[in-house]
Design a protein around this motif. Sequence first.
Motif, PDB file in Angstrom:
ATOM      1  N   VAL A 133      32.059   1.222 -53.458  1.00 47.78           N
ATOM      2  CA  VAL A 133      30.709   0.496 -52.347  1.00 47.78           C
ATOM      3  C   VAL A 133      31.197  -0.852 -53.485  1.00 47.78           C
ATOM      4  N   LEU A 134      31.664  -1.820 -53.991  1.00 45.79           N
ATOM      5  CA  LEU A 134      31.529  -2.911 -54.996  1.00 45.79           C
ATOM      6  C   LEU A 134      30.734  -4.151 -54.443  1.00 45.79           C
ATOM      7  N   SER A 135      29.531  -4.668 -55.119  1.00 46.37           N
ATOM      8  CA  SER A 135      29.021  -5.067 -54.962  1.00 46.37           C
ATOM      9  C   SER A 135      28.993  -6.579 -55.641  1.00 46.37           C
ATOM     10  N   THR A 136      28.981  -7.696 -55.214  1.00 49.60           N
ATOM     11  CA  THR A 136      28.804  -9.004 -56.057  1.00 49.60           C
ATOM     12  C   THR A 136      27.017  -9.389 -55.903  1.00 49.60           C
ATOM     13  N   LEU A 137      26.704  -8.342 -55.333  1.00 47.92           N
ATOM     14  CA  LEU A 137      25.192  -8.709 -55.846  1.00 47.92           C
ATOM     15  C   LEU A 137      24.676  -7.953 -56.444  1.00 47.92           C
ATOM     16  N   HIS A 138      23.183  -8.310 -57.190  1.00 47.18           N
ATOM     17  CA  HIS A 138      22.648  -7.146 -58.146  1.00 47.18           C
ATOM     18  C   HIS A 138      21.854  -6.224 -57.094  1.00 47.18           C
ATOM     19  N   GLU A 139      22.271  -5.072 -56.737  1.00 50.79           N
ATOM     20  CA  GLU A 139      22.097  -3.979 -55.557  1.00 50.79           C
ATOM     21  C   GLU A 139      20.645  -3.038 -56.252  1.00 50.79           C
ATOM     22  N   SER A 140      20.197  -2.280 -56.300  1.00 51.91           N
ATOM     23  CA  SER A 140      18.951  -1.907 -56.558  1.00 51.91           C
ATOM     24  C   SER A 140      20.101  -0.184 -56.293  1.00 51.91           C
ATOM     25  N   TRP A 141      21.025   0.112 -55.569  1.00 53.07           N
ATOM     26  CA  TRP A 141      21.285   1.830 -55.304  1.00 53.07           C
ATOM     27  C   TRP A 141      19.994   2.463 -54.682  1.00 53.07           C
ATOM     28  N   ASP A 142      18.903   2.525 -54.092  1.00 51.40           N
ATOM     29  CA  ASP A 142      17.620   2.888 -54.633  1.00 51.40           C
ATOM     30  C   ASP A 142      18.289   3.950 -53.126  1.00 51.40           C
ATOM     31  N   ALA A 143      17.106   5.640 -53.656  1.00 53.26           N
ATOM     32  CA  ALA A 143      17.221   6.367 -53.621  1.00 53.26           C
ATOM     33  C   ALA A 143      18.225   6.945 -51.579  1.00 53.26           C
ATOM     34  N   ASP A 144      17.051   5.815 -50.957  1.00 51.21           N
ATOM     35  CA  ASP A 144      17.442   5.666 -49.823  1.00 51.21           C
ATOM     36  C   ASP A 144      19.756   5.566 -48.988  1.00 51.21           C
ATOM     37  N   ALA A 145      19.526   4.594 -49.509  1.00 54.11           N
ATOM     38  CA  ALA A 145      20.083   3.900 -49.115  1.00 54.11           C
ATOM     39  C   ALA A 145      21.982   4.802 -49.729  1.00 54.11           C
ATOM     40  N   LEU A 146      22.154   5.398 -50.945  1.00 54.93           N
ATOM     41  CA  LEU A 146      22.679   6.442 -51.492  1.00 54.93           C
ATOM     42  C   LEU A 146      22.696   6.956 -50.611  1.00 54.93           C
ATOM     43  N   VAL A 147      21.187   7.854 -50.261  1.00 53.07           N
ATOM     44  CA  VAL A 147      21.716   9.573 -49.596  1.00 53.07           C
ATOM     45  C   VAL A 147      22.130   8.843 -47.658  1.00 53.07           C
ATOM     46  N   ARG A 148      21.845   7.683 -47.342  1.00 57.93           N
ATOM     47  CA  ARG A 148      22.344   7.704 -45.911  1.00 57.93           C
ATOM     48  C   ARG A 148      24.283   7.410 -46.130  1.00 57.93           C
ATOM     49  N   THR A 149      24.732   7.135 -47.496  1.00 59.24           N
ATOM     50  CA  THR A 149      26.756   6.593 -47.888  1.00 59.24           C
ATOM     51  C   THR A 149      26.582   7.918 -48.299  1.00 59.24           C
ATOM     52  N   GLU A 150      25.418   8.992 -48.817  1.00 52.99           N
ATOM     53  CA  GLU A 150      26.501  10.298 -48.261  1.00 52.99           C
ATOM     54  C   GLU A 150      26.430  10.872 -47.703  1.00 52.99           C
ATOM     55  N   LEU A 151      25.210  10.971 -46.938  1.00 47.28           N
ATOM     56  CA  LEU A 151      25.942  11.588 -45.205  1.00 47.28           C
ATOM     57  C   LEU A 151      26.548  11.237 -44.373  1.00 47.28           C
ATOM     58  N   TYR A 152      26.814   9.527 -44.472  1.00 50.35           N
ATOM     59  CA  TYR A 152      28.260   9.334 -43.934  1.00 50.35           C
ATOM     60  C   TYR A 152      29.854   9.517 -44.288  1.00 50.35           C
ATOM     61  N   VAL A 153      29.286   9.914 -45.577  1.00 44.25           N
ATOM     62  CA  VAL A 153      30.672  10.476 -46.627  1.00 44.25           C
ATOM     63  C   VAL A 153      30.792  11.831 -45.991  1.00 44.25           C
ATOM     64  N   GLN A 154      29.676  12.223 -45.438  1.00 45.18           N
ATOM     65  CA  GLN A 154      30.328  13.574 -46.230  1.00 45.18           C
ATOM     66  C   GLN A 154      30.856  14.088 -44.493  1.00 45.18           C
ATOM     67  N   GLU A 155      30.027  13.303 -43.360  1.00 47.19           N
ATOM     68  CA  GLU A 155      31.459  12.980 -42.180  1.00 47.19           C
ATOM     69  C   GLU A 155      32.501  12.662 -42.373  1.00 47.19           C
ATOM     70  N   VAL A 156      32.758  11.877 -43.038  1.00 52.46           N
ATOM     71  CA  VAL A 156      34.411  11.388 -43.338  1.00 52.46           C
ATOM     72  C   VAL A 156      34.675  12.310 -43.582  1.00 52.46           C
ATOM     73  N   ALA A 157      34.678  13.281 -44.562  1.00 53.41           N
ATOM     74  CA  ALA A 157      35.112  14.060 -45.789  1.00 53.41           C
ATOM     75  C   ALA A 157      35.965  15.421 -44.185  1.00 53.41           C
ATOM     76  N   ARG A 158      34.754  15.523 -43.436  1.00 52.40           N
ATOM     77  CA  ARG A 158      34.858  16.526 -42.342  1.00 52.40           C
ATOM     78  C   ARG A 158      36.391  15.699 -41.761  1.00 52.40           C
ATOM     79  N   THR A 159      35.492  14.665 -40.845  1.00 48.75           N
ATOM     80  CA  THR A 159      37.349  14.522 -40.259  1.00 48.75           C
ATOM     81  C   THR A 159      38.784  14.114 -40.786  1.00 48.75           C
ATOM     82  N   VAL A 160      38.911  13.598 -42.198  1.00 51.61           N
ATOM     83  CA  VAL A 160      39.509  13.260 -43.542  1.00 51.61           C
ATOM     84  C   VAL A 160      40.489  15.108 -42.923  1.00 51.61           C
ATOM     85  N   GLY A 161      39.514  16.467 -43.121  1.00 50.76           N
ATOM     86  CA  GLY A 161      39.795  16.882 -43.044  1.00 50.76           C
ATOM     87  C   GLY A 161      40.457  17.912 -41.942  1.00 50.76           C
ATOM     88  N   ILE A 162      40.131  17.358 -41.505  1.00 54.98           N
ATOM     89  CA  ILE A 162      40.695  17.691 -39.448  1.00 54.98           C
ATOM     90  C   ILE A 162      42.252  16.957 -39.698  1.00 54.98           C
TER      91      ILE A 162
END
Length: 257
Positions: A133-162
Amino acid sequence: MQLSLEQAEAVGALQDALAESSEVRDLLDAVVHHADAYVPAGVDVAVTVHRSGRDPQSASSGPAAAACVATELASYAGPSVASVEAGHRVVVVDVAAERRWPDWRAAAAAAGYRTAAVVTRTVRDGCAVTFTVLSTLHESWDADALVRTELYVQEVARTVGICLLWADRAELAADLRSALAGRAVIDQAVGVIMAENRCSAEDALAVLESASHHRNVDAREVAAALIENVTGVAPAAPAGFVARAAAPPPGRRRPRG
């Protein structure tokens, strides 16, 4: 509850993307398209599959993000590479102050990005997927946003594996067809050599292998050239695969013709 709904929606979207994708690149494009619809203006995303012994495959939501990914992969130094090597997420709080990857930093700064974050997940041995994720804004990258992203990428990884499993099977089938075709050409050449030299199949094969070795050319190519020189036509291609009829259910016999 909301997080579970987001996961369910992501899984559904990824399953639809998988069903419509004929290869890994198509799937990555669909992942980026889906994710890009949920990020705010000024934020770009990129997803990359890193496989041992293979060139990475990547898709980005825009040319600026694509340029950053290309620069990183060219030098093999940047946040997604570091994330794969470390096995955990990498956060760049201030692109301008980043000193670890000068080429990537220059590309990111030129694109106007100020912060970045990368999450990685292992797909299988020797294979990982990164979500940048690349931002032109001053992102704080709080823990909640990162956890949500990690859960999404976990599903992406499963799909890529198939998707990779399907791709591997298709590649194996193509390799088998190629090997059988090569064997057929070699067998034809062995028959020609046997007829011309009145020798055994073993001796004919030895002649063919010797010619291949001395010319430093694949035995199939030598065999094809030999057949064409002798007969005036290219070697016949082997018959294609024919699907076998399904076996009858237990207890039932095929009708006699």
